[in-house]
Design an enzyme around this catalytic site. Structure first.
Site, mmCIF file in Angstrom:
data_model
loop_
_atom_site.group_PDB
_atom_site.id
_atom_site.type_symbol
_atom_site.label_atom_id
_atom_site.label_comp_id
_atom_site.label_asym_id
_atom_site.label_seq_id
_atom_site.Cartn_x
_atom_site.Cartn_y
_atom_site.Cartn_z
ATOM 1 N N ILE A 34 0.821 -1.210 0.000
ATOM 2 C CA ILE A 34 0.000 0.000 0.000
ATOM 3 C C ILE A 34 0.860 1.268 0.000
ATOM 4 O O ILE A 34 0.390 2.335 -0.410
ATOM 5 C CB ILE A 34 -0.981 -0.027 1.207
ATOM 6 C CG1 ILE A 34 -2.151 0.918 0.992
ATOM 7 C CG2 ILE A 34 -0.267 0.282 2.508
ATOM 8 C CD1 ILE A 34 -3.279 0.729 1.999
ATOM 9 N N ASN A 89 12.116 -8.166 6.489
ATOM 10 C CA ASN A 89 12.358 -7.452 7.746
ATOM 11 C C ASN A 89 11.942 -8.377 8.889
ATOM 12 O O ASN A 89 10.832 -8.929 8.873
ATOM 13 C CB ASN A 89 11.556 -6.153 7.769
ATOM 14 C CG ASN A 89 12.035 -5.157 6.734
ATOM 15 O OD1 ASN A 89 13.219 -5.104 6.415
ATOM 16 N ND2 ASN A 89 11.117 -4.364 6.189
ATOM 17 N N GLY A 95 13.124 -3.786 11.528
ATOM 18 C CA GLY A 95 12.155 -2.839 10.992
ATOM 19 C C GLY A 95 10.817 -3.459 10.646
ATOM 20 O O GLY A 95 10.021 -2.860 9.920
ATOM 21 N N GLN A 96 10.555 -4.651 11.179
ATOM 22 C CA GLN A 96 9.275 -5.305 10.880
ATOM 23 C C GLN A 96 8.135 -4.586 11.595
ATOM 24 O O GLN A 96 8.251 -4.279 12.790
ATOM 25 C CB GLN A 96 9.332 -6.778 11.317
ATOM 26 C CG GLN A 96 8.090 -7.574 10.922
ATOM 27 C CD GLN A 96 8.246 -9.068 11.184
ATOM 28 O OE1 GLN A 96 9.278 -9.529 11.683
ATOM 29 N NE2 GLN A 96 7.227 -9.827 10.837
ATOM 30 N N HIS A 102 6.507 -11.901 5.786
ATOM 31 C CA HIS A 102 6.267 -11.425 4.415
ATOM 32 C C HIS A 102 7.589 -11.127 3.748
ATOM 33 O O HIS A 102 8.550 -10.702 4.370
ATOM 34 C CB HIS A 102 5.365 -10.194 4.397
ATOM 35 C CG HIS A 102 5.779 -9.105 5.335
ATOM 36 N ND1 HIS A 102 5.517 -9.150 6.687
ATOM 37 C CD2 HIS A 102 6.437 -7.942 5.123
ATOM 38 C CE1 HIS A 102 5.997 -8.068 7.264
ATOM 39 N NE2 HIS A 102 6.574 -7.308 6.344
ATOM 40 N N LEU A 103 7.618 -11.362 2.452
ATOM 41 C CA LEU A 103 8.783 -11.078 1.625
ATOM 42 C C LEU A 103 8.446 -9.886 0.740
ATOM 43 O O LEU A 103 7.461 -9.921 -0.007
ATOM 44 C CB LEU A 103 9.150 -12.283 0.757
ATOM 45 C CG LEU A 103 9.737 -13.512 1.476
ATOM 46 C CD1 LEU A 103 8.667 -14.266 2.265
ATOM 47 C CD2 LEU A 103 10.391 -14.449 0.484
ATOM 48 N N HIS A 104 9.241 -8.814 0.859
ATOM 49 C CA HIS A 104 9.063 -7.669 -0.024
ATOM 50 C C HIS A 104 9.788 -7.961 -1.339
ATOM 51 O O HIS A 104 10.964 -8.349 -1.325
ATOM 52 C CB HIS A 104 9.704 -6.410 0.572
ATOM 53 C CG HIS A 104 9.114 -5.926 1.858
ATOM 54 N ND1 HIS A 104 8.263 -4.841 1.921
ATOM 55 C CD2 HIS A 104 9.276 -6.346 3.133
ATOM 56 C CE1 HIS A 104 7.936 -4.617 3.183
ATOM 57 N NE2 HIS A 104 8.531 -5.517 3.940
#
Ligand code: AMP
Length: 116
Positions: A34, A89, A95-96, A102-104
């Site tokens: 988002i 993260n 920084g999570q 989740h994988l960016h």
């Protein structure tokens, strides 16, 4: 550091929050971030609510491998033939902010190194 709790990603999996889904199968979901940090910014998540990578266990090896192969598939479909970055993260220092693994996938521009 983390515990298995309901997160916004659980609601996304249940379709209670609308997102732009780019891929889905029995084990994984991929959707556009988002707040994109690059021209292409997609999150790949397991449907199983593993809070962080540090919480993954040996029995999760199949889903972890599936997530990486899903990244490859989604990145190809997104047209990232020039390369991309995959970020996980993990925990507060990592920084999570959402405690559902989740994988960016970040791509579509030259990315700098090292990250902040
Ligand atoms: P992280 O900081 O690694 O935990 O990443 C969480 C990511 O989830 C951030 O990049 C957010 O922009 C993204 N995010 C949070 N809520 C949503 C949402 N409703 N739809 C899509 N992405 C989201």
């Amino acid at each position: 550091m983390s515990e298995t709790t309901e997160t916004i990603f659980s609601k996304i999996i249940r379709r209670e929050i609308p997102v732009d889904i780019v891929y889905e199968d029995d084990l994984a979901l991929a959707f556009k971030d988002i707040h994109p940090q690059a021209p292409v910014h997609i999150l790949v998540i397991p449907k199983k609510p593993i809070p962080t990578l540090a919480d993954a266990e040996s029995q999760d090896h199949a889903v972890l491998g599936h997530l990486l192969l899903t990244v490859k598939r989604v990145a190809k479909e997104a047209g990232l033939e020039n390369g991309y970055r995959v970020v996980i993260n993990t925990g507060d220092d990592g920084g999570q902010t959402v405690y559902h693994l989740h994988l960016h996938i970040l791509g579509g521009r030259q990315l700098s190194w090292p990250p902040g």
